[in-house]
Design a protein around this motif. Structure first.
Motif, short mmCIF file in Angstrom:
data_model
loop_
_atom_site.label_atom_id
_atom_site.label_comp_id
_atom_site.label_asym_id
_atom_site.label_seq_id
_atom_site.Cartn_x
_atom_site.Cartn_y
_atom_site.Cartn_z
N TRP B 270 0.84 -1.21 0.00
CA TRP B 270 0.00 0.00 0.00
C TRP B 270 0.87 1.25 0.00
O TRP B 270 1.14 1.82 1.05
CB TRP B 270 -0.95 -0.02 1.19
CG TRP B 270 -1.89 -1.18 1.11
CD1 TRP B 270 -1.73 -2.41 1.68
CD2 TRP B 270 -3.10 -1.26 0.35
NE1 TRP B 270 -2.77 -3.23 1.33
CE2 TRP B 270 -3.63 -2.55 0.52
CE3 TRP B 270 -3.80 -0.35 -0.47
CZ2 TRP B 270 -4.83 -2.97 -0.09
CZ3 TRP B 270 -4.98 -0.76 -1.06
CH2 TRP B 270 -5.49 -2.05 -0.87
N GLN B 291 2.31 -14.40 -2.65
CA GLN B 291 1.45 -15.44 -2.09
C GLN B 291 0.99 -15.10 -0.67
O GLN B 291 -0.19 -15.24 -0.34
CB GLN B 291 2.16 -16.80 -2.12
CG GLN B 291 1.22 -17.93 -1.67
CD GLN B 291 1.62 -19.27 -2.22
OE1 GLN B 291 2.34 -19.38 -3.21
NE2 GLN B 291 1.14 -20.33 -1.61
N ALA B 294 -1.62 -12.46 -0.89
CA ALA B 294 -2.92 -12.95 -1.37
C ALA B 294 -3.60 -13.77 -0.30
O ALA B 294 -4.77 -13.57 0.01
CB ALA B 294 -2.72 -13.78 -2.64
N ALA B 297 -4.99 -11.83 2.32
CA ALA B 297 -5.87 -10.77 1.79
C ALA B 297 -5.29 -9.38 2.00
O ALA B 297 -6.03 -8.41 2.14
CB ALA B 297 -7.28 -10.88 2.38
N GLY B 299 -3.44 -7.79 -0.25
CA GLY B 299 -3.56 -7.07 -1.51
C GLY B 299 -2.48 -7.44 -2.50
O GLY B 299 -1.79 -8.45 -2.33
N VAL B 300 -2.35 -6.63 -3.55
CA VAL B 300 -1.36 -6.88 -4.61
C VAL B 300 -0.46 -5.65 -4.73
O VAL B 300 -0.95 -4.55 -4.98
CB VAL B 300 -2.04 -7.15 -5.97
CG1 VAL B 300 -1.00 -7.36 -7.05
CG2 VAL B 300 -2.98 -8.36 -5.88
N VAL B 338 -0.61 -12.05 -10.67
CA VAL B 338 -1.29 -10.94 -9.98
C VAL B 338 -0.92 -9.60 -10.60
O VAL B 338 -1.74 -8.67 -10.58
CB VAL B 338 -1.05 -10.95 -8.44
CG1 VAL B 338 -1.71 -12.18 -7.81
CG2 VAL B 338 0.40 -10.86 -8.08
N ILE B 341 -3.42 -9.29 -13.35
CA ILE B 341 -4.75 -8.95 -12.84
C ILE B 341 -4.77 -7.46 -12.48
O ILE B 341 -5.68 -6.72 -12.86
CB ILE B 341 -5.11 -9.80 -11.60
CG1 ILE B 341 -5.33 -11.26 -12.01
CG2 ILE B 341 -6.35 -9.24 -10.91
CD1 ILE B 341 -5.52 -12.20 -10.83
#
Lengths: 454, 454
Positions: B270, B291, B294, B297, B299-300, B338, B341
């Motif tokens: 972030w 990993q 993800a 949770a 984020g990416v 990712v 995505i």
């Protein structure tokens, strides 16, 4: 093949597999440590804890087989174009539409039956070694594909593709002739060896006219056959479709009666609430393909919402040209990871729910409750997983085995695989395919196809 | 150990490895088929095509070693807490903050040196079998951790953790004492066996006071040591930090002089544009952990933007309690997925760029251009990858080998591994660790820790 049923007597002998653990994947979440699976012919007749089985069964002879490790049902891959091993690594880094039109379709127009046989044969050896015992195959040259599945000792729902490729099909009559061809193929091969089921795979709502899709759906319903279609895969495809037709593909297909039978919709990434409600009303099942959708930047399908709505979902690798392997273990873990990213919730899709997608959920998505599960009456499709790996350490309670299978397990731990009661992989080696020969064939044929497409 | 350098003469003998392919990962993108790697002692002295080396080298004796498959540099895992094999599968499905406070920290408070030794030993056996030859370790009980790395024949940048756990540290003096402890540890073990580098790992800006971080950064700079910190991992953490301090953690750390040395920021999910500009200005490197981010949770992370800005990026598995294995191959593929995505671009992070993150990029992120690359002067850390797999079929041109390594390759194809010129894995078996013993130790100790934490 030490475990083939003994011949000579009227009923097949029962084989009693005693394993360090059995994970039945029957929806109960239970782990049997140790456990027993009994198989008669190609069918599972009993699953339970080890200590419950010490006597003969129903008067039939019983042979005991010791399995080191855990027994699980074979995995179910509900969306695959396996013969595309021929195109593995071809046209990397392109989005779906350009990849199809510029790289893939020009080569596919030159495919022969023999190409497809060898592409499928190589794929079957990979799939079986990974513990994937059933695939739902959407491809062309369906007789050769089926021959390869039969020869490799694997199991498939073969859904022949319907798509007009440049040079191989055109005109209105072609659609009708192709549909009739698949109906005849169904008559010829459905049920072969107890391992082949036949369905229909019109490519997509944006490549096959809707009236043709309705005709195919009617033909499929007449045979109670699976109707397998790509749906809502990319955002661009959906935007174009809505602009052209004034509604989404699911809405139009539902209105045209296309979704009334046994329908399996691959991808289903870009769905509105209304589209999902249509899936729910028509009991449309989803083939969720997280790796293909990520690699091709198609997006992340709303898996958690599908499950909340009771929509049936299985996992698909998609073809090896867009994945690029056929390893369903990776899809299990990735499904959980992208669900957590999408939902911003570390509790989304716990391990048990993820494993379910690749086993029982896959069977149910195909309308086959006898697949992806170890239970009395299910197909004797199984894999043994080596538990003597750091992946399973520590193991403080039985339930943790499922966490470890999903989060640190891997296809590399699959040692033995059975399809319809017959062992097809032993100590990691595929017994049914000459992998060296298949590799050489695929190499030569892939080279020819690239040259033919110019 | 057939390939250890011959003793007796003054200079070590040169070993000439002739492989079916060499992928040097030196930034050139080249594939040598066949190729040669020459090693003298613990160092690579030459890499080139096979046909170029037929004579003796510099008057020293040469021994030839035939390698079936491809030789690549060992992978570099830049963010790991490997001894957490002890906590694998512990507290699944919780978000990071609850997992740390409710599950992990209460157990970690009871860790002993022996626990960490065995946790690291089991992890080392996994890492080496996956071809991961270097890890950057952030953990406690650093002497035991280092003993395990040394004994396993692995390589590590050991960055002892600085964090006040309930029951093990409190008060202002504790920070100073802990920093002094790490400085002493550096003096004692930095450079050991040529395989140990020592740095500092204060946990995070939200758990360690900024003035303490500044003191630790100063100590690190004084030793030219790596300063390794968790930064901007979750959105909630960043929101809270900004509310409390009126600016982001990167901005505050930069202002406090914390980012002036060799800094490696793990996660960095972030970040604002301004935060990324700070990374760029201060040459902060990123440990990208797709990993872990993800699964929890988180984020990416904006990987493509990091690379566009020239920010150094390596890949990390994070600890085996939040991943749950230590397989860097999976991180390579996931990083590409990712990124695609996130960017909605099927061309984002092509295979070569993804492989680079786990090899040369990882070395550079650690400030170690001698790691993750096969080139004259680099460390002789290598892995052999079996090319006789369907994963590499078809292979129509040399460059496709890199696509296949990334998209269908896997840790299961790693056959042999060398660290500092010594073979540590042979035919998939770790030569340096008694895996059965280590598994038993971790199982017993994990059970004790769960009970101790209540």
């Amino acid at each position: 093949m030490p475990d083939s049923p003994g011949g000579g007597t009227g009923a097949p002998a029962t084989l009693r597999y005693r394993a360090d653990a059995v994970v039945p994947c029957d929806g109960s979440g239970r782990v049997l440590r140790p456990g027993v699976v009994e198989v008669s012919g190609s069918t599972v007749t009993y699953v339970g804890p080890d200590d419950s089985r010490t006597t003969e069964t129903g008067g039939h002879p019983v042979r005991e087989v010791r399995v080191t490790g855990a027994l699980l049902p074979g995995l179910v891959n509900v969306h695959c174009h396996s013969p595309m091993t021929l195109f593995r690594g071809s046209g990397e880094n392109l989005p779906l539409d350009r990849w199809l039109k510029e790289v893939l379709w020009p080569q596919e127009a030159h495919l022969t039956q023999e190409d497809v046989y060898w592409g499928m044969t190589l794929a079957a050896s990979e799939l079986l070694c990974f513990g994937v015992t059933t695939t739902c195959e959407a491809y062309f040259h369906e007789d050769a594909l089926t021959d390869a599945v039969v020869d490799a000792g694997s199991r498939a729902v073969v859904t022949p593709g319907v798509l007009q490729l440049p040079g191989t099909g055109s005109g209105d009559d072609w659609w009708e002739a192709r549909t009739a061809e698949i109906v005849a193929f169904h008559g010829r091969r459905h049920g072969q060896e107890g391992r082949i089921e036949v369905g229909f795979a019109p490519h997509a709502a944006y490549t096959v006219p809707v009236p043709v899709l309705a005709d195919i759906a009617r033909a499929a319903r007449g045979l109670d056959a699976l109707f397998h279609i790509h749906l809502a895969e990319t955002e661009a495809e959906c935007t174009l479709f809505a602009a052209e037709h004034g509604q989404s593909a699911p809405a139009l297909l539902a209105a045209a009666g296309v979704l009334d039978g046994r329908v399996l919709a691959a991808h289903s990434v870009w769905l509105s609430d209304e589209d999902m409600a249509i899936y729910e009303r028509h009991d449309v099942a989803v083939a969720h393909c997280p790796q293909s959708n990520a690699k091709l930047a198609s997006g992340v399908a709303p898996l958690v919402e599908f499950l909340a709505r009771g929509i049936r979902v299985g996992l698909g690798t998609d073809g090896p040209a867009s994945n690029n392997d056929l390893d369903l273990w990776e899809e299990i873990r990735l499904a959980a990871m992208v669900a957590r990213i999408r939902e911003k919730d570390a509790g989304a899709l716990p391990a048990g729910a993820a494993l379910d997608l690749a086993t029982r959920g896959g069977g149910l998505a195909l309308g086959r409750p006898d697949l992806g599960v170890l239970a009395a009456g299910s197909q004797a499709d199984m894999m043994a997983v080596d538990l003597d790996s750091p992946a399973f350490v520590p193991l403080l309670e039985d339930g943790q085995l499922i966490e470890h299978l999903v989060w640190s397990g891997s296809s590399r731990l699959v040692t033995d695989v059975w399809v319809a009661g017959t062992r097809v992989v032993e100590n990691g080696r595929c017994l049914t395919v000459d992998v060296e020969r298949a590799s050489a064939e695929v190499n030569t044929r892939a080279r020819r196809l690239v040259q033919a497409a110019g």
